[in-house]
Design an enzyme around this catalytic site. Structure first.
Site, mmCIF file in Angstrom:
data_model
loop_
_atom_site.group_PDB
_atom_site.id
_atom_site.type_symbol
_atom_site.label_atom_id
_atom_site.label_comp_id
_atom_site.label_asym_id
_atom_site.label_seq_id
_atom_site.Cartn_x
_atom_site.Cartn_y
_atom_site.Cartn_z
ATOM 1 N N SER A 218 -7.353 2.380 -4.195
ATOM 2 C CA SER A 218 -7.538 1.389 -3.149
ATOM 3 C C SER A 218 -9.022 1.268 -2.795
ATOM 4 O O SER A 218 -9.824 0.923 -3.647
ATOM 5 C CB SER A 218 -6.672 1.755 -1.933
ATOM 6 O OG SER A 218 -6.604 0.695 -1.014
ATOM 7 N N ASP A 344 1.465 -6.681 -5.089
ATOM 8 C CA ASP A 344 0.737 -5.908 -4.086
ATOM 9 C C ASP A 344 0.229 -6.839 -2.980
ATOM 10 O O ASP A 344 -0.622 -7.699 -3.228
ATOM 11 C CB ASP A 344 -0.442 -5.187 -4.750
ATOM 12 C CG ASP A 344 -1.205 -4.268 -3.799
ATOM 13 O OD1 ASP A 344 -0.922 -4.288 -2.589
ATOM 14 O OD2 ASP A 344 -2.084 -3.535 -4.291
ATOM 15 N N HIS A 373 1.571 -1.437 -3.324
ATOM 16 C CA HIS A 373 0.226 -0.879 -3.135
ATOM 17 C C HIS A 373 0.301 0.640 -3.216
ATOM 18 O O HIS A 373 0.887 1.286 -2.343
ATOM 19 C CB HIS A 373 -0.337 -1.318 -1.785
ATOM 20 C CG HIS A 373 -1.779 -0.955 -1.594
ATOM 21 N ND1 HIS A 373 -2.798 -1.575 -2.285
ATOM 22 C CD2 HIS A 373 -2.381 -0.021 -0.805
ATOM 23 C CE1 HIS A 373 -3.956 -1.070 -1.918
ATOM 24 N NE2 HIS A 373 -3.726 -0.113 -1.027
#
Length: 414
Positions: A218, A344, A373
């Site tokens: 991320s 996502d 995610h």
């Protein structure tokens, strides 16, 4: 042609299922028939519409074929956990259903040029059989997400995978998130890579003979991609893999501000960021209006009131532009594999940089239809391993043990 056959087969299955149910209703046993019928229909839908092979895209044939040969996971069908394949469910459940392997770290605090300190958690793997010499034992640098630390389940799983391969790991905890004292009024952001550069230089000095690769998740992946874009060839990293990166911050923020996603994710992450700021209020309130920051309702408002000001941007839009890795992909000169899920909500599919990846032979993009995610759950009960874990392990092994084949990818395409 393949999809035509699948549609035809699905129509046959649906027709036969209807006939079956009609006959069962006539003779009784309606409840069981409905259960069996629903199960059959759900299985058909899952196999035809949910379980699919990922899409592998690369800017160069050499990297593409290397991945197909050394990382079989990129060619395999991804079967999301059948009872929780939806994006938001995968994202929400992953921290709760995946196990947290037991890992004992050695903490090290290093000084930053501005007088601050950075917390590193080392897993030395002194029991490594394949790399018994610590001087040459390969090192994997791990970067957690926005508010993550070395204790996140996805980080612990990557440490476990690295341990199985015989490698050493070090987790770069962003300033102020892992319990250490904040010595200066500065935290972190996706655009600024100064702390990351300090960490990589420190790792290299500590183990000069060891190969180094990195993995980011991320925001950690965003930071890594921005770092590579800035450094070009001037880095000691042999390869990089990033997961669930938000490539365009404007698009990511807009997606997370939709009502449902704001409720499920945005508000929670904002509160986590505010909690971190509040813990360090004594040092931060000398420079920033912390009371105003604590009233932010979204990540965008938090960045407008805190992050963009801290790092000297004229506007929050300037910060978001600088933080978006999509603008630096053309300058990446180190092999980098990127895993994103098309569903996502943090990184919407239309913002995944397919065309930019196609223009750089050092890049490869692996896109799954599902996964959410940092989810990528698979198996009936996904406690031990995820699809993401398998991608990480196979790519890390390929880079460390076959990395010489990835040298001069740019030249090989000319």
């Amino acid at each position: 042609m393949i999809w035509t056959e699948l549609d035809f087969n699905f129509n046959i299955l649906t027709r036969d299922l209807s006939h079956y149910l009609e006959n069962q209703v006539k003779v009784g046993g309606v409840g069981l028939s409905l259960v069996l019928g629903f199960s059959a229909a759900y299985t058909c839908y899952y196999l035809l519409s949910v379980a699919k092979k990922p899409q592998l895209i690369s800017g160069g044939k050499k990297f593409y074929h290397f991945l197909r040969e050394q990382c079989p996971v990129v060619s395999e069908t991804y079967y999301p956990t059948f009872w929780c394949w939806e994006s938001r469910i995968q994202t929400l459940l992953r921290p709760f259903v995946t196990a947290k392997p037991g890992v004992v770290y050695r903490n090290e605090l290093i000084k930053a040029p501005d007088g601050g300190q950075i917390s590193l958690d080392w897993f030395d793997n002194d029991d490594s059989l394949s790399h018994p010499d610590p001087a040459t034992r390969p090192t994997v640098l791990l970067l957690p997400g926005l508010t993550g630390t070395s204790r996140e389940s996805y980080i612990l799983h990557m440490v476990q995978q690295s341990r199985d391969l015989g490698y050493r790991c070090v987790v770069f905890n962003n300033r102020g998130v892992s319990g250490e004292t904040l010595l200066t009024p500065r935290t972190y952001c996706a655009a600024n890579t100064e702390d990351l550069e300090t960490v990589i230089e420190h790792i290299q000095r500590t183990n000069e003979a060891a190969q180094i690769m990195a993995a980011g998740v991320s925001m950690g992946g965003m930071m890594l991609a921005n770092y590579l874009g800035r450094k070009g060839r001037k880095t000691c990293l042999k390869g990089v893999v990033v997961f669930s990166v938000g490539w365009d911050v404007f698009e990511c923020t807009a997606s997370l501000e939709k009502p449902l996603d704001r409720f499920l994710f945005n508000s929670y992450l904002t509160s986590c960021l505010q909690a971190s700021v509040d813990r360090h209020r004594p040092v931060l309130e000398k420079c920033y209006d912390i009371d105003h920051v604590m009233k932010a309702k979204t990540i965008r408002e938090f960045d407008e009131r805190f992050t963009s000001i801290m790092f000297g941007y004229s506007t929050n839009d300037d910060y978001y532009l600088d933080a978006s890795p999509v603008h630096r992909l053309k300058s990446v000169k180190v092999p980098m594999l990127c895993l994103n899920a098309a569903d996502d909500v943090f990184s919407p599919s239309h913002a995944i940089p397919v065309e930019a990846v196609k223009q750089n032979p050092n890049l490869a993009l692996l896109i799954t239809c599902h996964g959410g995610h940092i989810g990528f759950l698979e198996g009936l009960w996904p406690r031990r391993s995820t699809y993401m874990d398998r991608v990480f392990k196979q790519f890390a092994k390929a880079v460390i043990e076959q990395g010489t084949r990835l040298q001069d990818l740019s030249c090989s395409e000319n």
